[in-house]
Design a protein around this motif. Structure first.
Motif, PDB file in Angstrom:
ATOM      1  N   GLY A   1      -5.379  -2.758 -18.365  1.00  0.00           N
ATOM      2  CA  GLY A   1      -5.583  -2.679 -16.739  1.00  0.00           C
ATOM      3  C   GLY A   1      -4.331  -3.338 -15.907  1.00  0.00           C
ATOM      4  O   GLY A   1      -3.805  -4.126 -16.573  1.00  0.00           O
ATOM      5  N   HIS A   2      -4.415  -3.322 -14.604  1.00  0.00           N
ATOM      6  CA  HIS A   2      -3.571  -3.679 -13.609  1.00  0.00           C
ATOM      7  C   HIS A   2      -4.063  -4.344 -12.462  1.00  0.00           C
ATOM      8  O   HIS A   2      -5.344  -4.469 -12.048  1.00  0.00           O
ATOM      9  N   PHE A   3      -3.194  -5.418 -11.586  1.00  0.00           N
ATOM     10  CA  PHE A   3      -3.921  -6.009 -10.488  1.00  0.00           C
ATOM     11  C   PHE A   3      -2.626  -5.971  -9.483  1.00  0.00           C
ATOM     12  O   PHE A   3      -1.529  -6.066  -9.711  1.00  0.00           O
ATOM     13  N   ILE A   4      -3.069  -5.834  -8.299  1.00  0.00           N
ATOM     14  CA  ILE A   4      -2.298  -5.725  -7.124  1.00  0.00           C
ATOM     15  C   ILE A   4      -2.892  -6.703  -6.063  1.00  0.00           C
ATOM     16  O   ILE A   4      -3.978  -6.605  -5.642  1.00  0.00           O
ATOM     17  N   GLU A   5      -2.049  -7.636  -5.461  1.00  0.00           N
ATOM     18  CA  GLU A   5      -2.447  -8.517  -4.413  1.00  0.00           C
ATOM     19  C   GLU A   5      -1.641  -8.476  -3.245  1.00  0.00           C
ATOM     20  O   GLU A   5      -0.357  -8.317  -3.375  1.00  0.00           O
ATOM     21  N   HIS A   6      -2.123  -8.768  -1.938  1.00  0.00           N
ATOM     22  CA  HIS A   6      -1.520  -9.011  -0.891  1.00  0.00           C
ATOM     23  C   HIS A   6      -0.519 -10.163  -0.879  1.00  0.00           C
ATOM     24  O   HIS A   6      -0.958 -11.084  -0.209  1.00  0.00           O
ATOM     25  N   PHE A   7       0.386 -10.122  -1.965  1.00  0.00           N
ATOM     26  CA  PHE A   7       1.442 -11.335  -1.861  1.00  0.00           C
ATOM     27  C   PHE A   7       2.844 -10.959  -1.872  1.00  0.00           C
ATOM     28  O   PHE A   7       3.181 -10.268  -2.667  1.00  0.00           O
ATOM     29  N   HIS A   8       3.507 -11.552  -0.855  1.00  0.00           N
ATOM     30  CA  HIS A   8       4.973 -11.285  -0.803  1.00  0.00           C
ATOM     31  C   HIS A   8       5.298  -9.685  -0.742  1.00  0.00           C
ATOM     32  O   HIS A   8       4.592  -8.940  -0.086  1.00  0.00           O
ATOM     33  N   ARG A   9       5.861  -9.297  -2.007  1.00  0.00           N
ATOM     34  CA  ARG A   9       6.409  -7.838  -1.937  1.00  0.00           C
ATOM     35  C   ARG A   9       5.417  -6.927  -2.987  1.00  0.00           C
ATOM     36  O   ARG A   9       6.142  -5.840  -3.376  1.00  0.00           O
ATOM     37  N   GLN A  10       4.459  -7.376  -3.231  1.00  0.00           N
ATOM     38  CA  GLN A  10       3.591  -6.482  -4.166  1.00  0.00           C
ATOM     39  C   GLN A  10       3.230  -5.329  -3.460  1.00  0.00           C
ATOM     40  O   GLN A  10       3.207  -4.208  -3.972  1.00  0.00           O
ATOM     41  N   VAL A  11       2.340  -5.380  -2.362  1.00  0.00           N
ATOM     42  CA  VAL A  11       2.030  -4.110  -1.515  1.00  0.00           C
ATOM     43  C   VAL A  11       3.036  -3.610  -0.658  1.00  0.00           C
ATOM     44  O   VAL A  11       3.530  -2.623  -0.788  1.00  0.00           O
ATOM     45  N   TYR A  12       3.459  -4.449   0.582  1.00  0.00           N
ATOM     46  CA  TYR A  12       4.507  -3.960   1.489  1.00  0.00           C
ATOM     47  C   TYR A  12       6.032  -4.017   1.081  1.00  0.00           C
ATOM     48  O   TYR A  12       6.306  -5.286   0.765  1.00  0.00           O
ATOM     49  N   GLY A  13       6.369  -2.991   0.900  1.00  0.00           N
ATOM     50  CA  GLY A  13       7.875  -3.330   0.204  1.00  0.00           C
ATOM     51  C   GLY A  13       7.787  -3.086  -1.453  1.00  0.00           C
ATOM     52  O   GLY A  13       8.562  -2.893  -2.166  1.00  0.00           O
ATOM     53  N   GLY A  14       6.380  -2.987  -1.758  1.00  0.00           N
ATOM     54  CA  GLY A  14       6.233  -2.606  -3.202  1.00  0.00           C
ATOM     55  C   GLY A  14       5.752  -1.204  -3.675  1.00  0.00           C
ATOM     56  O   GLY A  14       6.620  -0.492  -3.590  1.00  0.00           O
ATOM     57  N   ILE A  15       4.323  -1.078  -3.552  1.00  0.00           N
ATOM     58  CA  ILE A  15       3.756   0.325  -3.863  1.00  0.00           C
ATOM     59  C   ILE A  15       3.789   0.928  -2.703  1.00  0.00           C
ATOM     60  O   ILE A  15       3.453   2.189  -2.502  1.00  0.00           O
ATOM     61  N   PHE A  16       3.729   0.283  -1.346  1.00  0.00           N
ATOM     62  CA  PHE A  16       3.654   1.065  -0.031  1.00  0.00           C
ATOM     63  C   PHE A  16       4.873   0.512   0.784  1.00  0.00           C
ATOM     64  O   PHE A  16       4.870  -0.675   1.315  1.00  0.00           O
ATOM     65  N   ASP A  17       5.498   1.549   1.239  1.00  0.00           N
ATOM     66  CA  ASP A  17       6.739   1.241   1.857  1.00  0.00           C
ATOM     67  C   ASP A  17       7.228   2.466   2.852  1.00  0.00           C
ATOM     68  O   ASP A  17       7.961   3.290   2.740  1.00  0.00           O
ATOM     69  N   PRO A  18       6.443   2.583   3.759  1.00  0.00           N
ATOM     70  CA  PRO A  18       6.596   3.660   4.862  1.00  0.00           C
ATOM     71  C   PRO A  18       8.159   3.571   5.432  1.00  0.00           C
ATOM     72  O   PRO A  18       8.347   2.733   5.926  1.00  0.00           O
ATOM     73  N   GLY A  19       8.598   4.959   5.345  1.00  0.00           N
ATOM     74  CA  GLY A  19       9.887   4.781   6.032  1.00  0.00           C
ATOM     75  C   GLY A  19      10.909   4.880   4.963  1.00  0.00           C
ATOM     76  O   GLY A  19      11.994   5.240   5.146  1.00  0.00           O
ATOM     77  N   SER A  20      10.608   4.372   3.928  1.00  0.00           N
ATOM     78  CA  SER A  20      11.649   4.541   2.549  1.00  0.00           C
ATOM     79  C   SER A  20      11.927   6.151   2.199  1.00  0.00           C
ATOM     80  O   SER A  20      11.008   6.860   2.091  1.00  0.00           O
ATOM     81  N   PRO A  21      13.105   6.484   1.888  1.00  0.00           N
ATOM     82  CA  PRO A  21      13.463   7.741   1.408  1.00  0.00           C
ATOM     83  C   PRO A  21      12.851   7.926   0.251  1.00  0.00           C
ATOM     84  O   PRO A  21      12.713   9.062  -0.435  1.00  0.00           O
ATOM     85  N   LEU A  22      12.249   6.876  -0.598  1.00  0.00           N
ATOM     86  CA  LEU A  22      11.653   6.874  -1.971  1.00  0.00           C
ATOM     87  C   LEU A  22      10.003   7.262  -1.661  1.00  0.00           C
ATOM     88  O   LEU A  22       9.377   7.398  -2.766  1.00  0.00           O
ATOM     89  N   SER A  23       9.629   7.251  -0.652  1.00  0.00           N
ATOM     90  CA  SER A  23       8.136   7.212  -0.118  1.00  0.00           C
ATOM     91  C   SER A  23       7.685   8.588   0.061  1.00  0.00           C
ATOM     92  O   SER A  23       8.433   9.341   0.508  1.00  0.00           O
ATOM     93  N   ASP A  24       6.507   8.734  -0.245  1.00  0.00           N
ATOM     94  CA  ASP A  24       5.780  10.199   0.386  1.00  0.00           C
ATOM     95  C   ASP A  24       5.233  10.068   1.556  1.00  0.00           C
ATOM     96  O   ASP A  24       5.423   9.164   2.278  1.00  0.00           O
ATOM     97  N   HIS A  25       4.767  11.034   2.138  1.00  0.00           N
ATOM     98  CA  HIS A  25       4.051  11.088   3.543  1.00  0.00           C
ATOM     99  C   HIS A  25       3.279  10.070   3.629  1.00  0.00           C
ATOM    100  O   HIS A  25       2.915   9.835   4.902  1.00  0.00           O
ATOM    101  N   ARG A  26       2.381   9.385   2.711  1.00  0.00           N
ATOM    102  CA  ARG A  26       1.473   8.321   2.632  1.00  0.00           C
ATOM    103  C   ARG A  26       2.015   7.035   2.739  1.00  0.00           C
ATOM    104  O   ARG A  26       1.261   6.151   3.111  1.00  0.00           O
TER     105      ARG A  26
END
Length: 519
Positions: free
Chosen positions: A25-50
């Motif tokens: 299993g895995h774990f994600i926390e709202h710490f530093h760049r795990q979520v924002y700039g990690g799995i979730f990066d709206p506006g990045s050319p590498l991100s999808d519409h979500r």
């Protein structure tokens, strides 16, 4: 190879045991760049519409994750889920990590991301500043059909008619620790967990319910005496190189000297479960684990926040991390009778196996270990034992082992770990009492040195390689600081006229010399 070699024995006459894929299993926390700039990066050319980074989804999917824990971690003890649902969201000041969270990644986004990577969502609830009612309301929001109540109707208003279907829930995170917002005494914790679990189960009795515990009799025994009838697993955590205030990672040999500690924690916790009368009924979830603890020195200054960047120094993640992680997984899988889940903490950035930057990703040494275990092992664990020279004065064997078998009973996947920093070590392998011979396919993770690591400029210095390994009279030479997964095909065909109930747990058994009747 010299006289001092290891001996690994694998039994095929003993019953094999299925293990839970949730150990990967895995774990994600709202710490530093795990979520924002990690799995979730709206506006990045590498991100999808979500706003999900597509390269991250592909890389994590290759690890075959079965379950992901979220949103914390210490973060959850001041997190109120209603702030992270629906179209109108307000930022909140995160008192755990002392930064502002925009709340743009919340429950729905987490469940969608889990679906994208093929994992089951596991939500950890706020037992710090939250209440039993708030926890159970969150379960209603996610799991009950629209029309059931206020919170399931609110989910429908937010655009999800069908339930989000979150199967795993945990009450609290590290509430035994003084560092945790809303820390409790053992008696306070036992009472809160019991009442919270009762409310959650009245909303959805089908959930798999966990709660924060530790390998400590004074904490976990009162917890189980009060709440044991309501929980499926106790959650324990382990970071064996604590770096919160001072970022001075231990060296390779020190890391190896601590590589037996996870199995000690498992045994102590299993003993407590047994003492409470729940052996075989309540499992262990090692739902935060990593060799390295997270660096987050005290303070709210820009310098203190920026110091968290040190967690993302790729040079930290060497073969020490890889070998320790493999040893940890071996310990969990050998105790598949009681360890039902383990979650690398975290998956992305910080101390995680995947480093994510604006232009791409780096797969650290631990990523490749997780890939090998998720992709190369059989589904059942065989009984095995090793006799080995000791690596350190702490009594750590230089060779660690795990044997699994596929569901047909025909292919053994043998994991051999050489913890020596600089010496190839001879290892004799015996299956069903017979020395293994011949050439067998293998996947090997090693590196030029114990300090080798991957980074942006050199992403493939530490990668698994396919190989052929020649066993001569049972013996093979294992490369220093290496993890080897060897595939051993047992002889065919079935014995004449016996095509039913054949396998390692049936009336017929496979050995290196062919078939024999069990018993």
């Amino acid at each position: 190879m010299g006289d001092r070699h290891a001996v690994v024995d694998i039994a095929t006459s003993q019953q094999s045991s299925a293990y839970s894929a949730d150990v990967f299993g895995h774990f994600i926390e709202h710490f530093h760049r795990q979520v924002y700039g990690g799995i979730f990066d709206p506006g990045s050319p590498l991100s999808d519409h979500r706003g999900f980074r597509q390269d991250v989804i592909e890389a994590v999917r290759d690890l075959a994750p079965s379950v992901v824990r979220w949103p914390g971690g210490c973060f959850v003890s001041d997190y109120h889920w209603l702030n992270g649902v629906g179209p109108q969201r307000r930022p909140h000041y995160d008192k755990a990590w002392r930064v502002t969270d925009p709340n743009s990644f919340g429950t729905r986004e987490f469940v969608e991301w889990c679906r994208a990577i093929g994992a089951a969502p596991y939500i950890c609830t706020n037992a710090g500043t939250g209440t039993a009612e708030e926890m159970s309301d969150w379960v209603e929001y996610c799991n009950l059909a629209a029309g059931a109540g206020r919170w399931s109707d609110l989910r429908q208003e937010h655009g999800d008619v069908d339930p989000l279907t979150v199967p795993y829930w945990s009450i609290g995170n590290e509430n035994y620790g003084s560092w945790e917002i809303g820390a409790k005494t053992p008696d306070e914790w036992a009472n809160l967990v019991r009442e919270s679990a009762k409310m959650i189960r009245r909303v959805d009795p089908s959930v798999r319910l966990l709660t924060a515990a530790r390998a400590d009799l004074d904490w976990t025994l009162p917890l189980l005496q009060a709440a044991g009838p309501y929980v499926d697993m106790v959650s324990i955590h382990g970071y064996w190189d604590r770096l919160a205030q001072v970022d001075a990672p231990i060296d390779y040999l020190t890391a190896m000297s601590r590589s037996l500690q996870p199995q000690d924690d498992i045994q102590r916790t299993a003993d407590i479960i047994g003492a409470a009368g729940y052996a075989g009924q309540i499992g262990i979830a090692f739902d935060e684990w990593n060799l390295r603890g997270w660096h987050h020195p005290d303070g709210t200054s820009a310098a203190a926040i920026a110091a968290r960047d040190r967690n993302d120094d790729n040079s930290t993640y060497t073969m020490a991390d890889a070998i320790f992680s493999a040893s940890f997984l071996n310990a969990c899988l050998r105790r598949s009778d009681v360890v039902k889940m383990a979650n690398i903490a975290p998956t992305i950035n910080t101390r995680g196996p995947l480093f994510v930057h604006p232009d791409g990703i780096v797969k650290r040494s631990t990523y490749h270990v997780l890939w090998m275990y998720a992709q190369l092992l059989g589904k059942r664990v065989l009984t095995s034992a090793a006799g080995s020279p000791e690596l350190t004065s702490a009594g750590v064997p230089v060779i660690d082992q795990l044997a699994t078998v596929d569901e047909s009973g025909r292919r053994i996947s043998l994991v051999l770990i050489n913890k020596s920093p600089d010496a190839a070590v001879g290892c004799e392998v015996r299956i069903a009492g017979h020395r293994l011979d011949g050439v067998h396919a293998a996947t090997v993770l090693d590196a030029p040195s114990t300090d080798s690591y991957n980074d942006i400029d050199h992403p493939d210095l530490v990668v698994p390689r396919t190989d052929k390994i020649n066993f001569v009279d049972g013996r093979v030479l294992l490369a220093p600081h290496s993890v080897t997964v060897c595939q051993i095909d047992l002889p065919l065909p079935y014995p004449a006229g016996e095509t039913d109930e054949v396998g390692l747990d049936g009336p017929w058994q496979l050995g290196l010399t062919g078939w024999s009747r069990n018993g």
